[in-house]
Write a protein that holds these residues in place. Structure first.
Motif, PDB file in Angstrom:
ATOM      1  N   CYS A   1      -3.848  -7.102  -4.428  1.00 29.82           N
ATOM      2  CA  CYS A   1      -2.784  -7.400  -3.467  1.00 29.82           C
ATOM      3  C   CYS A   1      -1.458  -7.560  -4.201  1.00 29.82           C
ATOM      4  N   THR A   2      -0.401  -7.038  -3.626  1.00 36.40           N
ATOM      5  CA  THR A   2       0.923  -7.132  -4.252  1.00 36.40           C
ATOM      6  C   THR A   2       1.528  -8.524  -4.122  1.00 36.40           C
ATOM      7  N   HIS A   3       0.911  -9.384  -3.352  1.00 34.63           N
ATOM      8  CA  HIS A   3       1.437 -10.742  -3.157  1.00 34.63           C
ATOM      9  C   HIS A   3       0.990 -11.688  -4.264  1.00 34.63           C
ATOM     10  N   GLU A   4      -0.329 -11.729  -4.544  1.00 40.91           N
ATOM     11  CA  GLU A   4      -0.822 -12.651  -5.581  1.00 40.91           C
ATOM     12  C   GLU A   4      -1.951 -12.078  -6.416  1.00 40.91           C
ATOM     13  N   SER A   5      -2.026 -10.768  -6.528  1.00 38.26           N
ATOM     14  CA  SER A   5      -3.008 -10.103  -7.397  1.00 38.26           C
ATOM     15  C   SER A   5      -4.457 -10.493  -7.123  1.00 38.26           C
TER      16      SER A   5
ATOM     17  N   VAL B   1       2.940 -10.314   2.575  1.00 41.40           N
ATOM     18  CA  VAL B   1       3.130  -9.159   1.699  1.00 41.40           C
ATOM     19  C   VAL B   1       4.390  -8.405   2.101  1.00 41.40           C
ATOM     20  N   CYS B   2       5.177  -8.024   1.103  1.00 37.73           N
ATOM     21  CA  CYS B   2       6.399  -7.261   1.382  1.00 37.73           C
ATOM     22  C   CYS B   2       6.538  -6.063   0.446  1.00 37.73           C
ATOM     23  N   VAL B   3       5.642  -5.933  -0.526  1.00 36.70           N
ATOM     24  CA  VAL B   3       5.646  -4.804  -1.455  1.00 36.70           C
ATOM     25  C   VAL B   3       4.455  -3.917  -1.118  1.00 36.70           C
ATOM     26  N   ASN B   4       4.717  -2.641  -0.936  1.00 34.81           N
ATOM     27  CA  ASN B   4       3.664  -1.682  -0.597  1.00 34.81           C
ATOM     28  C   ASN B   4       2.670  -1.520  -1.738  1.00 34.81           C
ATOM     29  N   LEU B   5       1.452  -1.112  -1.386  1.00 35.52           N
ATOM     30  CA  LEU B   5       0.429  -0.772  -2.378  1.00 35.52           C
ATOM     31  C   LEU B   5       0.640   0.656  -2.862  1.00 35.52           C
ATOM     32  N   LYS B   6       0.342   0.893  -4.114  1.00 37.52           N
ATOM     33  CA  LYS B   6       0.325   2.262  -4.629  1.00 37.52           C
ATOM     34  C   LYS B   6      -0.930   2.942  -4.092  1.00 37.52           C
ATOM     35  N   THR B   7      -0.796   4.190  -3.682  1.00 36.09           N
ATOM     36  CA  THR B   7      -1.941   4.957  -3.201  1.00 36.09           C
ATOM     37  C   THR B   7      -2.292   6.041  -4.214  1.00 36.09           C
ATOM     38  N   TYR B   8      -3.532   6.508  -4.137  1.00 37.03           N
ATOM     39  CA  TYR B   8      -4.039   7.522  -5.055  1.00 37.03           C
ATOM     40  C   TYR B   8      -4.785   8.584  -4.264  1.00 37.03           C
ATOM     41  N   PRO B   9      -4.757   9.829  -4.735  1.00 38.92           N
ATOM     42  CA  PRO B   9      -5.500  10.888  -4.037  1.00 38.92           C
ATOM     43  C   PRO B   9      -7.002  10.759  -4.283  1.00 38.92           C
ATOM     44  N   VAL B  10      -7.760  11.160  -3.284  1.00 40.63           N
ATOM     45  CA  VAL B  10      -9.219  11.229  -3.421  1.00 40.63           C
ATOM     46  C   VAL B  10      -9.682  12.569  -2.866  1.00 40.63           C
ATOM     47  N   ARG B  11     -10.814  13.005  -3.333  1.00 44.84           N
ATOM     48  CA  ARG B  11     -11.422  14.214  -2.788  1.00 44.84           C
ATOM     49  C   ARG B  11     -12.935  14.092  -2.907  1.00 44.84           C
TER      50      ARG B  11
ATOM     51  N   THR C   1      -1.482   4.666   3.755  1.00 43.67           N
ATOM     52  CA  THR C   1      -0.141   4.867   3.201  1.00 43.67           C
ATOM     53  C   THR C   1       0.247   3.827   2.164  1.00 43.67           C
ATOM     54  N   GLY C   2      -0.466   2.705   2.125  1.00 38.64           N
ATOM     55  CA  GLY C   2      -0.122   1.593   1.244  1.00 38.64           C
ATOM     56  C   GLY C   2       0.927   0.667   1.829  1.00 38.64           C
ATOM     57  N   LYS C   3       1.423   0.965   3.028  1.00 35.18           N
ATOM     58  CA  LYS C   3       2.515   0.195   3.622  1.00 35.18           C
ATOM     59  C   LYS C   3       2.117  -1.255   3.892  1.00 35.18           C
ATOM     60  N   ALA C   4       2.960  -2.187   3.396  1.00 37.70           N
ATOM     61  CA  ALA C   4       2.793  -3.605   3.692  1.00 37.70           C
ATOM     62  C   ALA C   4       3.143  -3.822   5.157  1.00 37.70           C
ATOM     63  N   LEU C   5       2.301  -4.565   5.875  1.00 33.80           N
ATOM     64  CA  LEU C   5       2.466  -4.707   7.319  1.00 33.80           C
ATOM     65  C   LEU C   5       3.020  -6.061   7.745  1.00 33.80           C
ATOM     66  N   GLY C   6       3.608  -6.808   6.827  1.00 36.86           N
ATOM     67  CA  GLY C   6       4.239  -8.069   7.204  1.00 36.86           C
ATOM     68  C   GLY C   6       3.874  -9.203   6.275  1.00 36.86           C
ATOM     69  N   ALA C   7       4.597 -10.302   6.437  1.00 37.41           N
ATOM     70  CA  ALA C   7       4.453 -11.481   5.587  1.00 37.41           C
ATOM     71  C   ALA C   7       2.989 -11.921   5.535  1.00 37.41           C
TER      72      ALA C   7
END
Length: 106
Positions: free
Chosen positions: A46-50, A84-94, A76-82
Protein backbone atom coordinates in the motif's frame (compact mmCIF):
# COMPACT_ATOMS: atom_id res chain seq x y z
CA UNK A 1 8.54 -1.67 -22.43
CA UNK A 2 8.93 -4.92 -20.55
CA UNK A 3 12.26 -6.62 -20.98
CA UNK A 4 11.77 -9.56 -18.64
CA UNK A 5 8.86 -11.92 -17.98
CA UNK A 6 8.81 -13.92 -14.74
CA UNK A 7 6.82 -17.15 -14.41
CA UNK A 8 4.68 -16.62 -11.30
CA UNK A 9 2.26 -19.53 -11.00
CA UNK A 10 -0.40 -21.60 -12.70
CA UNK A 11 -3.48 -19.52 -13.54
CA UNK A 12 -5.58 -21.79 -11.31
CA UNK A 13 -3.43 -20.88 -8.28
CA UNK A 14 -5.36 -17.58 -8.01
CA UNK A 15 -9.08 -17.83 -7.37
CA UNK A 16 -11.52 -15.52 -9.12
CA UNK A 17 -11.89 -12.18 -7.31
CA UNK A 18 -8.78 -12.83 -5.26
CA UNK A 19 -5.24 -11.53 -4.79
CA UNK A 20 -1.91 -13.31 -4.35
CA UNK A 21 1.44 -12.02 -3.09
CA UNK A 22 4.53 -12.61 -5.20
CA UNK A 23 8.06 -11.62 -4.19
CA UNK A 24 10.85 -11.31 -6.74
CA UNK A 25 14.21 -9.87 -5.78
CA UNK A 26 13.68 -6.82 -3.58
CA UNK A 27 10.13 -6.19 -4.86
CA UNK A 28 6.74 -7.41 -3.70
CA UNK A 29 3.85 -7.64 -6.15
CA UNK A 30 0.13 -8.28 -5.84
CA UNK A 31 -1.50 -10.35 -8.59
CA UNK A 32 -5.25 -10.34 -9.10
CA UNK A 33 -7.79 -12.46 -10.93
CA UNK A 34 -11.05 -10.71 -11.76
CA UNK A 35 -14.48 -12.33 -11.77
CA UNK A 36 -14.18 -12.74 -15.54
CA UNK A 37 -10.73 -14.38 -15.23
CA UNK A 38 -8.63 -11.42 -16.35
CA UNK A 39 -5.29 -11.02 -14.59
CA UNK A 40 -3.68 -7.84 -13.27
CA UNK A 41 -0.61 -6.93 -11.23
CA UNK A 42 0.32 -4.00 -9.01
CA UNK A 43 3.00 -3.12 -6.53
CA UNK A 44 2.41 -5.33 -3.51
CA UNK A 45 2.57 -2.67 -0.80
CA UNK A 46 0.00 0.00 0.00
CA UNK A 47 1.26 3.48 -0.84
CA UNK A 48 -0.07 4.78 2.49
CA UNK A 49 1.88 2.68 5.02
CA UNK A 50 3.63 -0.13 3.10
CA UNK A 51 1.24 -2.89 4.21
CA UNK A 52 0.98 -6.03 2.06
CA UNK A 53 -2.08 -5.71 -0.15
CA UNK A 54 -2.34 -9.50 -0.57
CA UNK A 55 -3.73 -9.56 2.98
CA UNK A 56 -6.53 -7.22 1.87
CA UNK A 57 -10.01 -7.69 0.51
CA UNK A 58 -10.88 -7.81 -3.22
CA UNK A 59 -14.31 -6.49 -4.21
CA UNK A 60 -15.02 -6.36 -7.94
CA UNK A 61 -12.01 -4.40 -9.33
CA UNK A 62 -10.96 -2.90 -6.00
CA UNK A 63 -8.31 -4.00 -3.51
CA UNK A 64 -8.79 -2.72 0.03
CA UNK A 65 -5.73 -2.41 2.26
CA UNK A 66 -6.12 -4.43 5.47
CA UNK A 67 -4.71 -1.70 7.75
CA UNK A 68 -6.61 1.55 7.10
CA UNK A 69 -9.06 0.42 4.41
CA UNK A 70 -7.47 2.48 1.63
CA UNK A 71 -8.80 1.33 -1.72
CA UNK A 72 -7.28 1.09 -5.19
CA UNK A 73 -8.59 0.07 -8.60
CA UNK A 74 -6.21 -2.80 -9.28
CA UNK A 75 -6.72 -2.52 -13.05
CA UNK A 76 -5.22 0.98 -13.18
CA UNK A 77 -3.56 1.40 -9.77
CA UNK A 78 -5.70 4.50 -9.13
CA UNK A 79 -6.06 5.49 -5.47
CA UNK A 80 -9.78 5.77 -4.72
CA UNK A 81 -9.73 8.12 -1.73
CA UNK A 82 -8.40 8.80 1.74
CA UNK A 83 -6.26 7.66 3.36
CA UNK A 84 -4.52 6.65 0.12
CA UNK A 85 -3.64 9.45 -2.28
CA UNK A 86 -0.72 7.95 -4.25
CA UNK A 87 -1.55 5.52 -7.04
CA UNK A 88 -0.11 2.00 -7.17
CA UNK A 89 2.36 1.09 -9.88
CA UNK A 90 0.90 -1.48 -12.27
CA UNK A 91 2.69 -4.21 -14.21
CA UNK A 92 1.79 -6.16 -17.35
CA UNK A 93 0.74 -9.79 -17.09
CA UNK A 94 0.10 -12.44 -19.69
CA UNK A 95 -0.98 -16.06 -19.76
CA UNK A 96 1.00 -18.69 -21.65
CA UNK A 97 0.29 -22.41 -21.54
CA UNK A 98 -1.77 -22.06 -18.37
CA UNK A 99 0.94 -20.08 -16.57
CA UNK A 100 0.75 -16.48 -15.36
CA UNK A 101 3.75 -14.35 -16.37
CA UNK A 102 4.60 -11.00 -14.80
CA UNK A 103 6.39 -8.32 -16.78
CA UNK A 104 9.11 -6.61 -14.82
CA UNK A 105 10.98 -3.69 -16.28
CA UNK A 106 14.42 -2.29 -15.92
Amino acid sequence: MTDQWIDVCAVDDIDEEDVMRFDHGPRTYALYRSADSEFFATAGLCTHESIHLADGLVMEHVIECPKHNGRFDYRTGKALGAPVCVNLKTYPVRVEAGRLLLGVGP
